[in-house]
Design a protein around this motif. Structure first.
Motif, PDB file in Angstrom:
ATOM      1  N   LYS A  73      -0.461  -1.607  -9.858  1.00 23.08           N
ATOM      2  CA  LYS A  73      -0.903  -2.704  -9.002  1.00 23.08           C
ATOM      3  C   LYS A  73      -0.345  -4.054  -9.430  1.00 23.08           C
ATOM      4  O   LYS A  73      -0.091  -4.909  -8.613  1.00 23.08           O
ATOM      5  N   LEU A  74      -0.150  -4.242 -10.722  1.00 25.76           N
ATOM      6  CA  LEU A  74       0.489  -5.481 -11.183  1.00 25.76           C
ATOM      7  C   LEU A  74       1.849  -5.187 -11.786  1.00 25.76           C
ATOM      8  O   LEU A  74       2.744  -6.015 -11.727  1.00 25.76           O
TER       9      LEU A  74
ATOM     10  N   MET B 145       0.820  -1.206   0.000  1.00 25.21           N
ATOM     11  CA  MET B 145       0.000   0.000   0.000  1.00 25.21           C
ATOM     12  C   MET B 145       0.853   1.255   0.000  1.00 25.21           C
ATOM     13  O   MET B 145       0.349   2.357   0.094  1.00 25.21           O
ATOM     14  N   SER B 146       2.148   1.002  -0.173  1.00 26.65           N
ATOM     15  CA  SER B 146       3.067   2.116  -0.007  1.00 26.65           C
ATOM     16  C   SER B 146       2.727   3.254  -0.960  1.00 26.65           C
ATOM     17  O   SER B 146       2.491   3.043  -2.133  1.00 26.65           O
ATOM     18  N   GLY B 147       2.728   4.465  -0.436  1.00 24.88           N
ATOM     19  CA  GLY B 147       2.364   5.630  -1.234  1.00 24.88           C
ATOM     20  C   GLY B 147       3.332   5.910  -2.361  1.00 24.88           C
ATOM     21  O   GLY B 147       3.001   6.614  -3.316  1.00 24.88           O
ATOM     22  N   ASN B 148       4.525   5.359  -2.276  1.00 23.71           N
ATOM     23  CA  ASN B 148       5.556   5.632  -3.260  1.00 23.71           C
ATOM     24  C   ASN B 148       5.648   4.555  -4.332  1.00 23.71           C
ATOM     25  O   ASN B 148       6.672   4.419  -4.987  1.00 23.71           O
ATOM     26  N   THR B 149       4.577   3.761  -4.459  1.00 24.78           N
ATOM     27  CA  THR B 149       4.526   2.729  -5.483  1.00 24.78           C
ATOM     28  C   THR B 149       3.408   3.055  -6.465  1.00 24.78           C
ATOM     29  O   THR B 149       2.297   3.340  -6.052  1.00 24.78           O
ATOM     30  N   LEU B 150       3.719   2.986  -7.750  1.00 21.49           N
ATOM     31  CA  LEU B 150       2.723   3.225  -8.786  1.00 21.49           C
ATOM     32  C   LEU B 150       2.425   1.914  -9.493  1.00 21.49           C
ATOM     33  O   LEU B 150       3.338   1.192  -9.860  1.00 21.49           O
TER      34      LEU B 150
ATOM     35  N   CYS C 200       4.470  -2.710 -10.892  1.00 27.58           N
ATOM     36  CA  CYS C 200       4.626  -1.851  -9.717  1.00 27.58           C
ATOM     37  C   CYS C 200       5.977  -1.148  -9.715  1.00 27.58           C
ATOM     38  O   CYS C 200       7.021  -1.810  -9.746  1.00 27.58           O
ATOM     39  N   VAL C 201       5.943   0.166  -9.622  1.00 27.49           N
ATOM     40  CA  VAL C 201       7.165   0.954  -9.592  1.00 27.49           C
ATOM     41  C   VAL C 201       7.301   1.589  -8.211  1.00 27.49           C
ATOM     42  O   VAL C 201       6.513   2.453  -7.840  1.00 27.49           O
ATOM     43  N   SER C 202       8.287   1.128  -7.447  1.00 29.62           N
ATOM     44  CA  SER C 202       8.515   1.682  -6.104  1.00 29.62           C
ATOM     45  C   SER C 202       9.707   2.620  -6.155  1.00 29.62           C
ATOM     46  O   SER C 202      10.846   2.197  -6.316  1.00 29.62           O
ATOM     47  N   ASN C 203       9.425   3.887  -5.988  1.00 29.22           N
ATOM     48  CA  ASN C 203      10.388   4.970  -6.195  1.00 29.22           C
ATOM     49  C   ASN C 203      11.042   5.358  -4.874  1.00 29.22           C
ATOM     50  O   ASN C 203      10.374   5.424  -3.845  1.00 29.22           O
TER      51      ASN C 203
END
Lengths: 352, 352, 352, 352
Positions: free
Chosen positions: B8-9, B1-6, B11-14
């Protein structure tokens, strides 16, 4: 990850079709201790309800909500709140014609391409009827936000087709069928709508939603910004083609020396930011605008194809809103409340 | 649910800050079997890179990407792709002044209210520098979409402040520092920017992003509509204040008989829908517009307060983009590609 | 929704392969204000590090962690914490043989079936090496839990193959290579392992993890129960085949009058529940047990097939742990800490 | 992120309390095209239903399911499936006594600590009654898995307290109230339960669940392994204190040369892995074991405290299962089916 759930900590899982047995939602994540009754929810549903003026669809639905769970002795327990609304005016008729052709501008074409098997009765899942569970869930969020943080979420129509509706006063909004904040413009709106109905056509509209009392600090820096989640919720509403915050598209021609809201010890001087800076609430009122397209179900004949890709003329009879924007105000308020409550909980998790 | 992930399948976690050791992303969900090299990603990063013309920030960053994982023998394995970009031109200086006052229109105020403890160096996490990992991840999505479905994602600037930029041809876009699809307007844009720089001010812009070749059927009916997820991604980009699809805010004054795109056996006659019907792609080109506000870091003096809420005059020196819209085109393309790839995978899951 | 992310509010996104350039994690959701240094993390990594005794793999990895982001002046800012560990002892050799055959009990078979394209070097993504980023993230959770709630997370080995290890004292645990809480049993463990190594075989183990000081009230009623999320984390660890809480499998033969922990004004009389009632922490110590299978990479020859499904004899040489359970204690502690921190944040969100 | 939702692509959002108006679930993510009727679901609900033998609770609930949405002409449309089960035998009585004291081993203590405000009627949200919606959702997963991949999910009781139940044949399972795969042991089980009931006590049990026909390749390497998600689902079931896969806790004393399942051109020789290697299905049957604790609601008097922390004697009368394990088999099957369907969809997304 379900596509039919809105919110990450305050989660609204929506189900139902326009002419199925029932529609509703499971609302998961409401903190314990909130006094809540069906009346609280019904009040908001009644604002969205169809059949309340000649300018909206004449379908008669009481939209009576039943709370199935999550309460004990009138207070939320922290467990999921099941909300049920029975469909009562679902007309039984032959949908084979509708199921075979595609209305220009309507979701039926895309649904067919996606699912191959769909419920054509009254638009099925794509019907604006599915906004009722959203409004019901939003009523919970509104009450919680008001009681916990003093946040007030309100909206109004600022434009109906070519008719601008200057803001006069909040008190007017619930006294006319358009959610117009202006008593003087009502005759013009009614005349416009009456002619439109005679034309068998539909029209777009612009809605404003405002949240006052939002504390500074809600939202996350990247991707799940507060404005980003608002945009997601609003663009996820039927017929919305544009979402903006604060100055919105007007910012394109602004200089930085004009757009940036100056701050004094007494607060901000302007609110071009619309209450969000860097994705995080600034403490100013949140200002959100929506562009709502005209309904695709109209009496005017239009060119289209059938499932065999043969040319057909399509004319949609039946009960439809000639301007879905008219009933959009309470829905947009609900969406904004849901997103704000979600971010309030996220903020509580992260910053205590 | 991290706010810094774009996504859902896909997934880019910045992660990262403007002047920290490094920025980057973990890209999870890329299917196995895609030929991929650092060059594929570098090509997109170079389009966004600062310091490439006099109209953007003069910070010198090579933005050299290192792929840390997820590849074997030049092909993706289906495991997370770690992307690392070192910050090299992070100037060491005294940030105590910046950390004590708030720039009108800047995220620093909201960050302070949220976190109480923040990294003020170069804007920290709120810096547009953090769009580099988004662009890197978007390069992967672009390549996968092109190879798997023939989707082509492109963008351009359609307005810079008061200067409209009529579309001439895609071939112009990568031949000028503005991503303008028009060779003739370049002198006017350059003159405008040169004067703006002399004024020490900044300006807004409008960006268009287009995806061609998107199959009909991507998207979900409620909440996670394709257009909703696009709006989320775009409004999540620094400085964006408005997002629209197809006719956008123009739909407000349209009638249904004008807005609804007629269909013939040869396809749609118009594209007011912008490629999305009921939240699901229609097979037409996706048309997305962004309104980008003027940068808040300007030389013009402005009124503000410090952390003690005392009045101060703020003037921001240092290296800043006078129009963040100039470098926004490749970023907006990346965001659209990420959302499309995410929905392609969601569609595969649900409809096989 | 990425499969390589653990936690919903405290999110650990893991990347890397055994012999790729680097492994690491992005840790999103750590609240601002926690004093944190690389040393805090290194201390935990050193407990898990290979090559520290003759009973574990002889691969030499410093497992030096670099913090890439999320800190300012030694304190967390609330933004994602990027963690990087370079692989330094990745041996360059010919993996074509390993890539062509499948080790009985090893993930290589299932990976091949899933991805068709995989990184065979040192087990690639399936290597226990990928537990290092988990341990690094867990170090952050441990510190935050200790400082915020006084929670202490510790573990030990309670059985190595046939050798039971009675609990004597926590002080022994970090004074032997087995994490055994018993000084007297060490010679027996060493002798057992020496013989096992001579046999070219491997062995299973049992690990206990305990969290003291967990407040009552963490966890959710249904599905995401605290024990459920612990089970997910633990069963997600390489080689774990069983997870139990409190009385565990012993509860099968217990009567309710024996299992249910009686309560007096001074607290609980026993802890068969293992600190969780109805999925929610009870305030008692959390007691978790893991069953860890023997390593599949052994010198003993075994029957298998190659990719052409032809019969082969497989014998695995190279550097491998003959008992992965030996290094599992710090990893299991990290996993428990991550889940507890996640639920602490979820509880804060829901119950304030 | 709602805690009451199971699954990431096949999502079951559960709501309700034991004695509220209704319980149910929203099932989001079922692909379109599955023929489905209420009878398909009812058949599974009837297997779990209370009151069907003297060995389970005598509460009379028809557990009649109503499908509220997601179907058109008897076939799933791809939209959420709303499932509703009315509570009919919720006894109206005074719960103030129960609400004031805590049963040893019961969730009521932890709920009180978490929420401060809870529904005490029949256990409220912590009641095993909430497994009915899980079973209903599982029926959909079972049918989809069977039709799409030929997967068969079945379970049985292998131990009731001290009585082991050797596996004879699947055909016995649905012919006795215990789900015992052995006709000969029934008299012993009945005698044991009759005595237990006279004693006013309760007992634990062990359940086995098996999935045959699962293709190799489902699952993800790290964190969201197939076995990890199974462990999460199973440990999330009321009263479960242990979960194991394949050899389970028996692996502790196994050597690698024994545990690792050899492979021949005709397939695996043994199944100590229980069908999962490295978190990914191997193509062998999935073997899952659950340890289920004895019910905490017993007639035997026990020491406890009240909300004022004063010592009290607690004795629970009313209708309760003396062995919740007896009705656990269909629930565990449902949970396994839900997780498998979720991973089937995830695999489709990632690997096409």
């Amino acid at each position: 990850m379900s596509g039919n759930t809105l919110g990450k900590l305050f989660c609204v899982s929506n189900f139902g079709e326009s002419h199925g047995p029932a529609i509703g939602a499971v609302v998961d994540g409401c903190p314990p201790g909130l006094a809540l009754s069906a009346d609280d929810i019904q009040a908001e549903l009644d604002r969205r309800r169809p059949g309340t003026s000649r300018h909206v669809t004449q379908r008669q639905e009481a939209d009576q909500v039943e709370i199935l769970s999550g309460l004990y002795e009138g207070v939320t327990t922290g467990t999921p709140i099941g909300l049920l609304i029975r469909n009562t005016d679902a007309r039984s008729k032959d949908y084979s014609n509708i199921a075979d052709t595609f209305r220009p501008g309507h979701a039926d074409y895309a649904y067919w391409k996606k699912y191959e098997h769909r419920d054509p009765r009254g638009g099925g899942r794509s019907s604006a009827r599915l906004t009722a569970p959203t409004v019901a869930a939003g009523a919970i969020a509104k009450k919680w936000l008001a009681q916990t943080y003093g946040v007030k979420v309100r909206g109004y129509m600022s434009q109906l087709g070519p008719v601008s509706i200057p803001f006069q006063d909040w008190s007017h909004v619930d006294n006319n069928p358009f959610f117009a904040p202006n008593a003087d413009v009502i005759p013009e709106l009614e005349a416009f709508m009456d002619q439109l109905r005679r034309d068998g056509d539909s029209i777009g509209a612009r809605i404003e939603v405002v949240a006052e009392g939002v504390p500074a600090g809600w939202g996350e820096p990247l991707y799940d910004r507060l404005d980003a989640d608002i945009a997601h919720a609003m663009m996820g509403l039927n017929a919305v083609k544009g979402v903006s915050i604060g100055a919105g598209f007007g910012c394109i021609t602004q200089r930085g020396s004009e757009h940036g809201d100056e701050i004094t010890p007494d607060g901000f001087e302007t609110n071009h930011a619309g209450g969000v800076l860097g994705g995080i609430s600034s403490g100013q009122p949140l200002l959100v605008s929506l562009a709502i397209k005209p309904t695709s179900s109209i009496r005017v004949e239009r060119r289209s194809v059938n499932r065999a890709n043969e040319p057909v003329q399509v004319q949609t009879l039946g009960r439809h809103d000639p301007c879905v924007g008219i009933r959009a105000t309470p829905i947009a308020e609900a969406l904004l409340a849901i997103i704000l409550m979600d971010h309030a909980l996220r903020h509580r998790a992260q910053c205590g």
